[in-house]
Design a protein around this motif. Structure first.
Motif, mmCIF file in Angstrom:
data_model
loop_
_atom_site.group_PDB
_atom_site.id
_atom_site.type_symbol
_atom_site.label_atom_id
_atom_site.label_comp_id
_atom_site.label_asym_id
_atom_site.label_seq_id
_atom_site.Cartn_x
_atom_site.Cartn_y
_atom_site.Cartn_z
ATOM 1 N N GLY A 77 44.102 48.671 28.482
ATOM 2 C CA GLY A 77 43.375 47.411 28.484
ATOM 3 C C GLY A 77 43.799 46.430 29.557
ATOM 4 N N ALA A 78 44.666 46.868 30.491
ATOM 5 C CA ALA A 78 45.178 45.974 31.533
ATOM 6 C C ALA A 78 44.246 45.894 32.734
ATOM 7 N N GLY A 79 43.146 46.613 32.711
ATOM 8 C CA GLY A 79 42.263 46.668 33.862
ATOM 9 C C GLY A 79 42.610 47.875 34.713
ATOM 10 N N LEU A 120 50.439 45.905 36.877
ATOM 11 C CA LEU A 120 49.686 45.733 35.636
ATOM 12 C C LEU A 120 50.638 45.783 34.454
ATOM 13 N N ASP A 121 50.327 45.034 33.410
ATOM 14 C CA ASP A 121 51.146 45.036 32.204
ATOM 15 C C ASP A 121 50.695 46.145 31.260
ATOM 16 N N PRO A 124 53.614 34.347 33.088
ATOM 17 C CA PRO A 124 53.271 35.636 32.500
ATOM 18 C C PRO A 124 54.103 36.731 33.142
ATOM 19 N N GLY A 125 54.714 37.544 32.311
ATOM 20 C CA GLY A 125 55.546 38.630 32.820
ATOM 21 C C GLY A 125 56.955 38.188 33.138
ATOM 22 N N PRO A 174 43.376 40.872 41.898
ATOM 23 C CA PRO A 174 44.651 41.065 41.200
ATOM 24 C C PRO A 174 45.842 41.092 42.155
ATOM 25 N N ARG A 175 47.025 40.988 41.582
ATOM 26 C CA ARG A 175 48.240 41.113 42.383
ATOM 27 C C ARG A 175 48.250 42.477 43.085
ATOM 28 N N PRO A 176 48.881 42.589 44.239
ATOM 29 C CA PRO A 176 48.853 43.832 45.002
ATOM 30 C C PRO A 176 49.824 44.889 44.480
#
Length: 179
Positions: free
Chosen positions: A165-167, A109-110, A28-29, A61-63
């Motif tokens: 909507g990515a959080g 975030l995406d 992803p990404g 989540p990723r940092p």
């Protein structure tokens, strides 16, 4: 008789490199992109706020990546909402980034993401009294340039990222500078 071990080892290494590249490209990404020009390259990287893998059953989540001078800080959020759920936390000992003139922050975030950076100075560090919004300019590819807005001194910097909507996610650092 000549050994084929070096040739076999070379073929295994080549196959591993090709497979790794294919997996990264399909992740992803996709493969991580280089930061925009002007973002410094770190010579040292530290990590702060990583949860144990089994903590609360929610995957952190990723940092954020915070770069300043020749250093990078992988700053895990202590409060976040993502696909797998939400967690509310508090960082009792946020890391210090010293007296950097500016910070470069990557938001992992995406989508269409916003970064809001607030700063609180000195004795008011753990209250909302006296909070001001720091200057945050989007550089592209998830990178932001952050500069202090308040007077010189120690500031608690809160990084809030979210949108589309990515959080969302929150982390903090202590930053000495301004003025």
């Amino acid at each position: 008789m000549r050994s084929t071990a070096p040739r076999t080892l070379a073929l295994v290494a080549l196959a591993t490199a090709v497979l790794t590249g294919a997996l990264v490209a399909c992740a992803p990404g996709g493969a991580p992109r280089a930061p925009p020009s002007g973002v410094p390259s770190p010579t040292a990287t530290a990590t702060h706020g990583r949860w144990p893998p089994d903590a609360e059953g929610i995957v952190q989540p990723r940092p954020f990546e915070v770069r300043y001078g020749d250093r990078a800080l992988l700053l895990h959020p202590f409060t976040f909402c993502a696909d797998q759920g939400c967690a509310d936390g508090f960082d009792e000992h946020p890391p210090a980034v010293g007296d950097a003139t500016e910070l470069f922050v990557h938001v992992p975030l995406d989508g269409d993401v916003e970064l809001t950076v607030t700063e609180v100075e000195g004795d008011a560090v753990r209250t909302v009294e006296g909070a001001v919004e720091a200057s945050a300019a989007e550089l592209g590819d998830g990178w932001w340039r952050v500069r202090l807005s308040g007077p010189a001194g120690e500031h608690l910097i809160s990084l809030f990222a979210g949108g589309d909507g990515a959080g969302d996610m929150i982390a903090e650092v202590l930053w000495t500078g301004g003025g």
